[in-house]
Write an enzyme that holds these catalytic residues in place. Structure first.
Site, PDB file in Angstrom:
ATOM      1  N   VAL A 173     -67.574 -35.272  26.592  1.00  0.00           N
ATOM      2  CA  VAL A 173     -66.157 -35.632  26.486  1.00  0.00           C
ATOM      3  C   VAL A 173     -65.900 -37.077  26.914  1.00  0.00           C
ATOM      4  O   VAL A 173     -64.770 -37.459  27.177  1.00  0.00           O
ATOM      5  CB  VAL A 173     -65.264 -34.664  27.301  1.00  0.00           C
ATOM      6  CG1 VAL A 173     -65.181 -33.317  26.613  1.00  0.00           C
ATOM      7  CG2 VAL A 173     -65.755 -34.515  28.731  1.00  0.00           C
ATOM      8  N   CYS A 174     -66.960 -37.868  26.984  1.00  0.00           N
ATOM      9  CA  CYS A 174     -66.803 -39.289  27.303  1.00  0.00           C
ATOM     10  C   CYS A 174     -66.966 -40.104  26.027  1.00  0.00           C
ATOM     11  O   CYS A 174     -67.919 -39.910  25.273  1.00  0.00           O
ATOM     12  CB  CYS A 174     -67.844 -39.727  28.333  1.00  0.00           C
ATOM     13  SG  CYS A 174     -67.532 -41.381  28.954  1.00  0.00           S
ATOM     14  N   ILE A 175     -66.019 -41.001  25.776  1.00  0.00           N
ATOM     15  CA  ILE A 175     -66.072 -41.817  24.554  1.00  0.00           C
ATOM     16  C   ILE A 175     -66.167 -43.304  24.891  1.00  0.00           C
ATOM     17  O   ILE A 175     -65.822 -44.162  24.087  1.00  0.00           O
ATOM     18  CB  ILE A 175     -64.856 -41.533  23.640  1.00  0.00           C
ATOM     19  CG1 ILE A 175     -63.536 -41.673  24.409  1.00  0.00           C
ATOM     20  CG2 ILE A 175     -64.975 -40.150  23.012  1.00  0.00           C
ATOM     21  CD1 ILE A 175     -62.300 -41.535  23.529  1.00  0.00           C
ATOM     22  N   THR A 176     -66.687 -43.597  26.100  1.00  0.00           N
ATOM     23  CA  THR A 176     -66.853 -44.991  26.518  1.00  0.00           C
ATOM     24  C   THR A 176     -67.659 -45.781  25.491  1.00  0.00           C
ATOM     25  O   THR A 176     -67.307 -46.905  25.127  1.00  0.00           O
ATOM     26  CB  THR A 176     -67.552 -45.054  27.890  1.00  0.00           C
ATOM     27  OG1 THR A 176     -66.742 -44.380  28.855  1.00  0.00           O
ATOM     28  CG2 THR A 176     -67.774 -46.485  28.330  1.00  0.00           C
TER      29      THR A 176
END
Length: 325
Positions: A173-176
């Protein structure tokens, strides 16, 4: 520099020396305490809450409480320590957090573990916070992060960090990596490997864990502890809303820098997803332990140390061979 990720690596078995995998010891000494498994649920609102934190501590599992209910932290520390349990909290790096550390010192409240938790941990603000904690409450075990380079590990350790979290944006759920172009997504295991060459203190591999076998791989490439989000999300005991979609039960799971956590659409580097309901968390922990015991038996040892020296091959995304279909 070799670049690879979890799905690119297969560990090579050694001669088994145990009669049964149940003989294999999965415990880890991490800071002042010993834990049943080298895993810790991500300190996220949809993964950890106070009730779960207490259960984890009571059952000799490591936990880190999230930092998104700031007013609840002091009562939480008092409750845990009055119950004879260890307190493990998170802090940020804003001015109010420096004041919070001083307040803990004034009240003689010493959490056993403090995690400095920001997305880009190789920064002056984190270094200043490490020094601040070590000045005011030096007995707390300080975990700092997140970083993705050997230089980051060295600087945080030199500032006084007792352990460092490695991983910039590899989580589900990380879109960095998409929003910024930076991160360890797609090469998280290699990043852990190069960071381990510089580390003198424990590392926590944070993000990108998709299977239980990835825990063994993390230990092979230098982790003492493995932080896991999505595999721990969506259990009966997990925080988060339960919803029904197409006749199936799901729970929400969102990143720590998502608009769902922040309450606003500003500097968003996380997203929300729905994960299918998984049943009991206790069953998952039991399966995780059994799988790790099997990993140790394949490594030819009796404890986690045996995983650190096994050989491996790089197979470039082919290990699943259609198993995910």
């Amino acid at each position: 520099m070799k670049i690879f990720d979890y799905e690119d690596i297969q560990l090579i078995p050694n001669k088994c020396i145990v009669e049964s995998r149940s003989e294999c010891d999965t415990t880890i000494q991490f800071g002042p305490k010993k834990f049943k498994l080298p895993v810790v649920p991500a300190n996220m609102q949809t993964v950890m809450n106070e009730k779960l934190a207490k259960w984890f501590a009571e059952n000799d599992y490591f936990y880190i409480m999230h930092r998104f209910d700031e007013e609840a932290r002091i009562p939480f520390i008092k409750h845990m320590q009055n119950s004879g349990l260890f307190a493990s909290i998170s802090v940020g790096v804003k001015k109010a957090e420096f004041d919070f550390i001083e307040k803990l010192a004034q009240e003689k409240l010493i959490p056993e573990y403090i995690t400095i938790d920001i997305a880009h941990g190789h920064s002056d603000s984190v270094i200043n916070m490490i020094k601040h904690i070590k000045t005011h409450i030096p007995d707390s075990f300080v975990i700092a992060g997140n970083v993705g380079t050997p230089e980051g590990v060295r600087e945080l350790e030199n500032a006084g960090a007792d352990a460092t979290k490695v991983g910039i944006g590899p989580g589900r759920v990380c879109i960095t990596k998409i929003k910024t172009g930076f991160g360890t997504g797609g090469w998280q295991l290699a990043a852990l490997n190069i960071c381990s060459k510089a580390a003198r203190k424990p590392l926590i591999a944070d993000g990108g864990i998709r299977t239980h076998g990835d825990i063994a791989k993390s230990i092979r490439f230098g982790a003492s502890m493995v932080m896991i989000g999505s595999l721990f999300a969506a259990h009966e005991e997990s925080p988060g809303e339960t919803v029904e979609l197409d006749g199936k039960q799901y729970k929400e799971y969102f990143g720590s820098a998502s608009e769902f956590q922040k309450g606003e659409h500003k500097n968003v580097e996380g997203k929300k997803m729905f994960v299918e309901h998984k049943g009991s968390l206790m069953d998952t922990l039991k399966e995780m332990q059994q799988d790790l015991q099997s990993s140790i038996s394949y490594a030819g040892g009796k404890d986690l140390k045996s995983l650190r020296t096994v050989d491996y091959v790089i197979v470039r995304n082919s290990i699943f061979n259609g198993d995910r279909d």
